[in-house]
Structure formats: structure tokens, C-alpha cells
Write a protein that holds these residues in place. Sequence first.
Motif, PDB file in Angstrom:
ATOM      1  N   ARG A 129      15.616  10.808  10.104  1.00 39.70           N
ATOM      2  CA  ARG A 129      14.937   9.593  10.746  1.00 39.70           C
ATOM      3  C   ARG A 129      13.931   9.110   9.713  1.00 39.70           C
ATOM      4  N   THR A 130      13.387   7.898   9.945  1.00 40.49           N
ATOM      5  CA  THR A 130      12.203   7.283   9.157  1.00 40.49           C
ATOM      6  C   THR A 130      10.737   7.878   9.256  1.00 40.49           C
ATOM      7  N   SER A 131      10.273   8.093   8.037  1.00 41.88           N
ATOM      8  CA  SER A 131       9.052   8.305   7.992  1.00 41.88           C
ATOM      9  C   SER A 131       8.260   7.142   8.261  1.00 41.88           C
ATOM     10  N   LEU A 132       7.554   6.790   9.091  1.00 39.29           N
ATOM     11  CA  LEU A 132       6.611   5.602   9.144  1.00 39.29           C
ATOM     12  C   LEU A 132       5.627   5.230   8.079  1.00 39.29           C
ATOM     13  N   LEU A 133       4.913   6.347   7.847  1.00 34.26           N
ATOM     14  CA  LEU A 133       3.784   6.302   6.933  1.00 34.26           C
ATOM     15  C   LEU A 133       3.880   7.461   6.007  1.00 34.26           C
ATOM     16  N   ASP A 134       3.434   7.242   4.619  1.00 34.94           N
ATOM     17  CA  ASP A 134       3.340   8.308   3.756  1.00 34.94           C
ATOM     18  C   ASP A 134       2.055   7.754   2.914  1.00 34.94           C
ATOM     19  N   VAL A 135       1.243   8.484   3.042  1.00 34.87           N
ATOM     20  CA  VAL A 135      -0.195   8.115   2.294  1.00 34.87           C
ATOM     21  C   VAL A 135      -0.668   9.351   1.554  1.00 34.87           C
ATOM     22  N   ALA A 136      -1.262   8.895   0.310  1.00 32.88           N
ATOM     23  CA  ALA A 136      -1.758   9.895  -0.526  1.00 32.88           C
ATOM     24  C   ALA A 136      -2.803   9.318  -1.508  1.00 32.88           C
ATOM     25  N   GLY A 137      -3.688  10.444  -1.948  1.00 36.64           N
ATOM     26  CA  GLY A 137      -4.674   9.871  -2.936  1.00 36.64           C
ATOM     27  C   GLY A 137      -5.912   9.382  -2.199  1.00 36.64           C
ATOM     28  N   GLU A 138      -6.886   8.790  -3.013  1.00 35.09           N
ATOM     29  CA  GLU A 138      -8.088   8.408  -2.379  1.00 35.09           C
ATOM     30  C   GLU A 138      -7.838   6.955  -1.645  1.00 35.09           C
ATOM     31  N   THR A 139      -7.136   7.033  -0.376  1.00 33.38           N
ATOM     32  CA  THR A 139      -6.788   5.853   0.267  1.00 33.38           C
ATOM     33  C   THR A 139      -7.291   6.108   1.761  1.00 33.38           C
ATOM     34  N   ASN A 140      -7.973   5.043   2.273  1.00 27.41           N
ATOM     35  CA  ASN A 140      -8.334   4.855   3.690  1.00 27.41           C
ATOM     36  C   ASN A 140      -7.407   3.808   4.401  1.00 27.41           C
ATOM     37  N   VAL A 141      -6.566   4.461   5.471  1.00 27.71           N
ATOM     38  CA  VAL A 141      -5.880   3.612   6.110  1.00 27.71           C
ATOM     39  C   VAL A 141      -6.097   3.748   7.436  1.00 27.71           C
ATOM     40  N   PHE A 142      -6.200   2.424   8.277  1.00 20.40           N
ATOM     41  CA  PHE A 142      -6.432   2.112   9.515  1.00 20.40           C
ATOM     42  C   PHE A 142      -5.195   1.544  10.216  1.00 20.40           C
ATOM     43  N   VAL A 143      -4.891   2.419  11.387  1.00 18.80           N
ATOM     44  CA  VAL A 143      -3.417   1.769  11.964  1.00 18.80           C
ATOM     45  C   VAL A 143      -3.874   1.354  13.510  1.00 18.80           C
ATOM     46  N   ASN A 144      -3.659   0.234  13.975  1.00 13.91           N
ATOM     47  CA  ASN A 144      -3.654  -0.021  15.393  1.00 13.91           C
ATOM     48  C   ASN A 144      -2.543  -0.654  15.923  1.00 13.91           C
ATOM     49  N   GLY A 145      -1.964   0.158  17.015  1.00 16.98           N
ATOM     50  CA  GLY A 145      -0.753  -0.185  17.713  1.00 16.98           C
ATOM     51  C   GLY A 145       0.288   0.258  17.044  1.00 16.98           C
TER      52      GLY A 145
END
Length: 465
Positions: free
Chosen positions: A334-350
Motif C-alpha cells: 500500500r501507499t505511504s502517504l507521508l514520510d517526513v524526516a529531519g528538522e521539519t515541521n509539517v501540518f496536515v488538515n483533512g
Amino acid sequence: GWLTLDFDAFFCPKDSSMLRYLLMAMLPALLLTANQITAQTTTTIDTSMVIDAKRDCGAVGDGIADDTLAIQRALDMAVGDTTLRFPETPRTAPRRVFIPAGTYRITRTLLMTSAHTNLRLEGAGSYGGPMRAMTRLLWDSDEHSVLMQSYGQLGLVMSDICFDGNHKAQAAFALDSIDKDTSDPQLLKRFGGRAGALHVVTRCTFANATVGYRCGKDSWTCASDMSFYDCTFSSCRTGFLTMADQNLNYLFMRPNVGMSNIGIHFAKGGSATINQLNGHSLRTALKIDKGGINAGTFSINGMRVESRPFGGYDKSPRSSFMNPAEPESSDIRRTSLLDVAGETNVFVNGMLTTCMGIAGNNGDDQTPMIHVRDGAQLRIVSSQFSGMIADISTSSDKPVSWLSIKDSRFRFLADPRERITCDANSGYELTNSIVFDDHIDPEKGYRINGSQFIPLLQKLPVSSQ
């Protein structure tokens, strides 16, 4: 335009002479207003100020003739400078190119530079994938290179063109800055150091290449302030890739990604706003790496990617937008929707993770929808989850990785008390969660037995205790 009033047939009685005189007195003003409206809403385009690739440069567009020189000639004629030399070209040049409907065979890289700043490049339409696009540039060379390359170009406005790498191109489109460390010396001598930025790309398709759209090579110079509206990135190892240190102020409106290993990849952080990301058949929809002191903030509003299993572009290199090849069954997940790493700030709505691909013979309920790694902070609100939710991990020399989910629903096989893996150096917090007890009955189909409200579910990293 003329305005005609038949007062006798209108609402005025014949004995209302005073009202009739008043309306007759108003008639010149009404006519003037009508003419003003017509003048304001009618736009006339001077076609002599548009370079037509077929009419003016001899492009054929039949998919057989080599149209490389004709399209390059159109790009150069539009800026009034066929030598592509500094200083900047005259302001009187039309700076507008139209490529009519057709398939244009390209055998050498089309080149734009700083001399092509403020160029407008338009086609007749690209919706429906490469095989249905009205205007299609088709790479047809054994050289693993770039179909269209932009160096140090500012202000490109591009729309309604399909860039088809034909499974041969390194990139369907590439934008790079000009700098002393990574650029060709002759290019640097002509133009000096120049950043490529401020492009607006609308309704374009980038497909069938190693990278669909590469924005910023591995360089300290950024390619920033980029806008993409209703663009498709399909059938690539990476649909959209940016690699420069500070790729800032990106805007995506309704990007469509599909049939690729990675849909959108910010390899060295950056900052972006992404609205209504959608797609299907991906390994990873959105991947963000690194970040740092001046980059690494992302806002995503609306995300729906069908998470049906996909074998990867590498396993099906001849797959296409319309006719995907079947990958090896052992490689499907299946698909991984998000892969975030390191000094990152991610905001997701909906964000919506569909239940596709979880059940069935080749079902996958073990691939996490979300990966949070090595110092990333991810906050998700008002979303719905199905299947394995998240994997959170932190290397010993990295800051804490943290996942926050608020006001969300957990549906098919997505109980957060069981479906989040998290190491000791990481943590998560879920608030106001609604967890459904649902399953698939062999006879009755999808069934919901009930639901439970969980106000708080929390796991803190060791370092905070």
C-alpha cells in the motif's frame, strides 16, 4: 452595443407621459454604460505578438518529424535573441509562444536561460495523460537527458503542455540555477550566477521519466517561489523533485500524482503549501527530508491518495499513465502517504487514508500510512485513517520525532492503541479520537459493530521523562 427599449410594449402605460420622458432622458446614459461594459469584458489578442510554433517556425507536430529545432526557434524568437547571450533581450519582443495541438518529437534538450525571463509558453491542453494530451512534447532520444531545461530563468508562465519523457528521459522538465560550483563554465560566463525562480505552471503534465519535474539541482542556490496549479506528475520514479538547500515558498494547488515511487519529494527541506493533494498507485505520496535553520515548514490542506497496492516504477519501467504494467506480486504494498524526516515541521488538515488494498488476497495491513523520523514533527487534524497508522523512530543522535493527531476518525483496522509503532526516543499524542469497531463479513460485507471515543492517548519519549 445598442440597447433597444420598446416603451409601448414595456411596463409604461400610455398615459404615463412623465415617466416616459424620464426614461427617454436616461437612454443616453444607459447606452454609454452598455458600451463601457462591452469594452471592459471584450479582450482582443494581437496574434502577431504571439510566436506560433507551427505557423512561424515550421513545427509539424505529427509525432514523426523531428521538431526540436522548430520548438527551440520559437522559444528564441519570442525573446528576440537567437544567440542567447547577455545582456537581457529587448522588452519589445513578444515573449509569448503558442504550441498548437499535436505531438512534437524532440531529440535534443530544449533550452531556456536567463535570456528567456518573463516568457509565456502555452499549449492547447494536457489533461487525460500523455496519450490524450492536445499538446505533447515527446522525448525521442537514447540519451538519458532532459526534455526541456531551464537555467537561471525568472518569471516563466507555462500552461497546457504535456512533457512526455517516453521512459527514456532523465527529467521531463528541469529548472536549475546558475552557480559557480555546479553549472557549466560557458553558461556561467554568459550569464553569471542566476537563480531560477518565480515560475507559474498551470494544467501541465510531466510523465514517463526518471523525474517528472526537477526543480533545483543539488546546489546551495535555491529555485524558489514556484506555483503549480492542477498539474499532473505521473509514471516516474519521482514525480516532482527538488534538491537545492533552500527551496522556499512553493505552492501546489490540486496536484495529481500517480504511478510513481514518490509523488512529491523535497530532498533538502524547504517550505511549501499544498492544497488538495490527490493521486493513486504510489510507493510514497509526499516525502520530506532534512530541513534546517532556514527551511523545513510545510502546510497541507486536504489530501486524498488512493492507497491501493503498487509495485513500484522500477519493477514496471514500461508502465504508462493509461496502461500500467503488472509488477511482481511480492513487491506489492500500500501507499505511504507521508514520510517526513529531519528538522521539519509539517501540518496536515483533512487527510483521508482510504481502505483500499487492506483486505483481499494481496491485501496489505502492515505498511504504515505515515513515517516520522529523526527529529520531524508532524501534526494532523480532522482526518480519517484505515490500516496501519504510523511508524515513529529517532536515531540516537537526532532530536525527538513527534506525531500529534487531533479530532480524527480511525476506521478499518486502524485502532491507534494497536496500530502505531514508536521507539523509545520518539512519541505521540492523540486527542479526541473516535475509534470504530468494524470488519468485513464474508456474507454481509462491511459492518460496523460500534465506536469508542478516546479523549487522550499519549506516549512520551524517554528523554522527557
